[in-house]
Design an enzyme around this catalytic site. Structure first.
Site, PDB file in Angstrom:
ATOM      1  N   THR A   1      55.840  65.639  11.687  1.00  0.00           N
ATOM      2  CA  THR A   1      55.246  66.428  10.606  1.00  0.00           C
ATOM      3  C   THR A   1      55.961  67.768  10.551  1.00  0.00           C
ATOM      4  O   THR A   1      55.795  68.589  11.456  1.00  0.00           O
ATOM      5  CB  THR A   1      53.736  66.642  10.850  1.00  0.00           C
ATOM      6  OG1 THR A   1      53.116  65.381  11.100  1.00  0.00           O
ATOM      7  CG2 THR A   1      53.077  67.307   9.653  1.00  0.00           C
TER       8      THR A   1
ATOM      9  N   LYS B   1      51.095  64.100   3.920  1.00  0.00           N
ATOM     10  CA  LYS B   1      50.644  64.328   5.291  1.00  0.00           C
ATOM     11  C   LYS B   1      49.945  65.685   5.424  1.00  0.00           C
ATOM     12  O   LYS B   1      48.954  65.823   6.144  1.00  0.00           O
ATOM     13  CB  LYS B   1      51.839  64.231   6.241  1.00  0.00           C
ATOM     14  CG  LYS B   1      51.601  64.708   7.651  1.00  0.00           C
ATOM     15  CD  LYS B   1      50.663  63.832   8.466  1.00  0.00           C
ATOM     16  CE  LYS B   1      50.433  64.450   9.839  1.00  0.00           C
ATOM     17  NZ  LYS B   1      49.636  63.675  10.734  1.00  0.00           N
TER      18      LYS B   1
ATOM     19  N   LYS C   1      51.026  74.395  13.771  1.00  0.00           N
ATOM     20  CA  LYS C   1      52.281  74.210  13.018  1.00  0.00           C
ATOM     21  C   LYS C   1      52.005  73.544  11.667  1.00  0.00           C
ATOM     22  O   LYS C   1      52.463  74.005  10.622  1.00  0.00           O
ATOM     23  CB  LYS C   1      53.226  73.361  13.885  1.00  0.00           C
ATOM     24  CG  LYS C   1      54.505  72.914  13.266  1.00  0.00           C
ATOM     25  CD  LYS C   1      54.626  71.432  13.046  1.00  0.00           C
ATOM     26  CE  LYS C   1      54.171  70.485  14.089  1.00  0.00           C
ATOM     27  NZ  LYS C   1      54.144  69.085  13.705  1.00  0.00           N
TER      28      LYS C   1
HETATM   29  P1  NAP Z   1      55.069  65.524  21.920  1.00  0.00           P
HETATM   30  O1  NAP Z   1      54.107  64.777  22.768  1.00  0.00           O
HETATM   31  O2  NAP Z   1      55.261  66.986  22.173  1.00  0.00           O
HETATM   32  O3  NAP Z   1      56.475  64.758  21.980  1.00  0.00           O
HETATM   33  C1  NAP Z   1      57.634  65.212  21.364  1.00  0.00           C
HETATM   34  C2  NAP Z   1      58.825  64.528  22.028  1.00  0.00           C
HETATM   35  O4  NAP Z   1      60.008  64.955  21.351  1.00  0.00           O
HETATM   36  C3  NAP Z   1      58.976  64.911  23.502  1.00  0.00           C
HETATM   37  O5  NAP Z   1      59.194  63.734  24.262  1.00  0.00           O
HETATM   38  C4  NAP Z   1      60.205  65.822  23.494  1.00  0.00           C
HETATM   39  O6  NAP Z   1      60.971  65.774  24.680  1.00  0.00           O
HETATM   40  C5  NAP Z   1      60.993  65.245  22.343  1.00  0.00           C
HETATM   41  N1  NAP Z   1      61.956  66.211  21.806  1.00  0.00           N
HETATM   42  C6  NAP Z   1      61.749  67.492  21.433  1.00  0.00           C
HETATM   43  N2  NAP Z   1      62.883  68.050  20.993  1.00  0.00           N
HETATM   44  C7  NAP Z   1      63.836  67.085  21.087  1.00  0.00           C
HETATM   45  C8  NAP Z   1      65.229  67.057  20.795  1.00  0.00           C
HETATM   46  N3  NAP Z   1      65.865  68.137  20.309  1.00  0.00           N
HETATM   47  N4  NAP Z   1      65.899  65.916  21.032  1.00  0.00           N
HETATM   48  C9  NAP Z   1      65.292  64.818  21.535  1.00  0.00           C
HETATM   49  N5  NAP Z   1      63.956  64.791  21.844  1.00  0.00           N
HETATM   50  C10 NAP Z   1      63.254  65.915  21.605  1.00  0.00           C
HETATM   51  O7  NAP Z   1      54.646  65.405  20.367  1.00  0.00           O
HETATM   52  P2  NAP Z   1      53.830  64.229  19.642  1.00  0.00           P
HETATM   53  O8  NAP Z   1      52.371  64.446  19.802  1.00  0.00           O
HETATM   54  O9  NAP Z   1      54.436  62.935  19.984  1.00  0.00           O
HETATM   55  O10 NAP Z   1      54.137  64.598  18.101  1.00  0.00           O
HETATM   56  C11 NAP Z   1      55.408  64.350  17.499  1.00  0.00           C
HETATM   57  C12 NAP Z   1      55.284  64.651  16.008  1.00  0.00           C
HETATM   58  O11 NAP Z   1      54.292  63.799  15.436  1.00  0.00           O
HETATM   59  C13 NAP Z   1      54.857  66.094  15.696  1.00  0.00           C
HETATM   60  O12 NAP Z   1      55.487  66.547  14.536  1.00  0.00           O
HETATM   61  C14 NAP Z   1      53.350  65.952  15.460  1.00  0.00           C
HETATM   62  O13 NAP Z   1      52.831  66.968  14.628  1.00  0.00           O
HETATM   63  C15 NAP Z   1      53.284  64.567  14.812  1.00  0.00           C
HETATM   64  N6  NAP Z   1      52.019  63.838  14.964  1.00  0.00           N
HETATM   65  C16 NAP Z   1      51.355  63.835  16.158  1.00  0.00           C
HETATM   66  C17 NAP Z   1      50.140  63.131  16.273  1.00  0.00           C
HETATM   67  C18 NAP Z   1      49.357  63.096  17.576  1.00  0.00           C
HETATM   68  O14 NAP Z   1      48.179  62.700  17.540  1.00  0.00           O
HETATM   69  N7  NAP Z   1      49.927  63.465  18.705  1.00  0.00           N
HETATM   70  C19 NAP Z   1      49.641  62.429  15.175  1.00  0.00           C
HETATM   71  C20 NAP Z   1      50.370  62.402  13.986  1.00  0.00           C
HETATM   72  C21 NAP Z   1      51.554  63.122  13.882  1.00  0.00           C
HETATM   73  P3  NAP Z   1      60.496  66.392  26.095  1.00  0.00           P
HETATM   74  O15 NAP Z   1      60.127  65.187  26.904  1.00  0.00           O
HETATM   75  O16 NAP Z   1      61.674  67.127  26.621  1.00  0.00           O
HETATM   76  O17 NAP Z   1      59.328  67.320  25.816  1.00  0.00           O
END
Ligand code: NAP
Length: 293
Positions: free
Chosen positions: A98, A174, A242
């Site tokens: 997102t 979204k 965010k």
């Molecule tokens: P998260 O748990 O913080 O995971 C993000 C992943 O991206 C981590 O594994 C991180 O690596 C990796 N990453 C960050 N920068 C990177 C880069 N430059 N190159 C390669 N990998 C990289 O986040 P999430 O909850 O999965 O959310 C991801 C997205 O989906 C966000 O935009 C969020 O708003 C959206 N979203 C989340 C949810 C939810 O319920 N969680 C629901 C819908 C949408 P590291 O292991 O080094 O940290």
């Protein structure tokens, strides 16, 4: 098809698992900022690991990205060793993070210059939906590109909606979801704070309200966690802030005020600022800010 998956966090990890389990990818290439995470998952599901986003794009027909924020998406696509360095006709990318419409339009423009295709496809349904493969996927981009990606999306989503031919249509949808979801969470917090103060049987309240007209995803999934004071993410406060900032900026650009959005954003920011690391808690932790308001 050869599929690359970049970003193996709370959402990306279960999404990549479901993709691997579907068998639709002839090869699956994983990449994550912390490489150990990609290696552990690859060993489990029989995938390969790449060092950089560029290396993923060199080996894949389709690349999926699922990283936290705008700078992360820009790094993965536009940065050094990013996907755009090796864009070519036949490469199709989809960002499922997102990050707002402006960001994905910039990415799509850079990819288009090399002949590569792009669809923005943010999701809703949380980690529960990601694990179950029942996410709601909100896609923006050309019909032909979406149809090429549909088999991939079907491994992750229970609902795939084509929100428009213009890249960014999925992101705008979204952010509608985020406004409605956040205000609903504010309502859930206020209802449970009221119930707690009134001293009624909280389990009975959860059951009865959840079955009535005020029932919702947040009530059923996050309400019980609030009652148990279980603040583990799910969806992190930092990511919700965010999203709501992106929504507010877009609203202001359209001349809209959206007072409820401002209120709930303030409560999320108070929760984040209450202690170091609180941005990493799940959004249900906001109930403390509502209680103290
Ligand atoms: P998260 O748990 O913080 O995971 C993000 C992943 O991206 C981590 O594994 C991180 O690596 C990796 N990453 C960050 N920068 C990177 C880069 N430059 N190159 C390669 N990998 C990289 O986040 P999430 O909850 O999965 O959310 C991801 C997205 O989906 C966000 O935009 C969020 O708003 C959206 N979203 C989340 C949810 C939810 O319920 N969680 C629901 C819908 C949408 P590291 O292991 O080094 O940290």
């Amino acid at each position: 098809m050869r599929v690359g998956f970049i970003g193996l966090g709370l959402m990306g990890e279960p999404m990549a698992r479901n993709l691997a389990g579907s068998g639709i990818a002839s090869s699956l290439i994983l990449q994550n900022r912390t490489r150990a995470k990609a290696e552990a998952l690859a060993a489990e599901i029989g995938a390969m690991v790449a060092q950089t986003p560029r290396a993923v794009a060199e080996q894949a027909d389709v690349v999926i990205t699922m990283v936290p924020d705008v700078p992360d998406v820009e790094q993965v696509y536009l940065g050094k060793d990013g996907i755009c360095e090796v864009g070519h006709p036949g490469l199709l990318c989809t960002d499922m993070s997102t990050v707002g419409a402006d960001c994905v339009r910039r990415i799509a423009g850079a990819l288009a210059a090399s002949g590569a295709g792009f669809v923005d496809a943010p999701v809703s349904g949380g980690t529960i939906g990601a694990q179950a493969g029942t996410l709601s996927i909100m896609a923006g981009g050309l019909t032909g590109s979406l149809e090429a990606l549909r088999p991939v999306f079907q491994t992750m989503g229970g609902k795939i909606v084509h929100c428009g031919e213009a890249v960014g249509s999925g992101q705008t949808t979204k952010l509608v979801n985020q406004i409605v979801g956040a205000l609903n969470l504010e309502a859930v917090c206020e209802g449970l704070v009221y119930a707690g103060a009134a001293g009624v049987d909280i389990e009975a309240v959860l059951e009865a309200v959840g079955a009535g007209a005020a029932g919702s995803w947040a009530w059923s999934n996050l309400g019980p966690r609030m009652v148990r004071a279980d603040n583990a993410p799910g969806f992190k406060i930092a990511h919700q802030i965010k999203d709501l900032r992106l929504a507010l900026e877009a609203a202001e650009a359209m001349g809209l005020s959206l007072p409820g959005l401002r209120l709930v954003l303030g409560h999320f920011e108070q929760t984040r600022d209450a202690a170091i690391g609180n941005g990493e808690l799940g959004t249900q932790a906001m109930i403390a800010a509502v209680k103290n308001a």
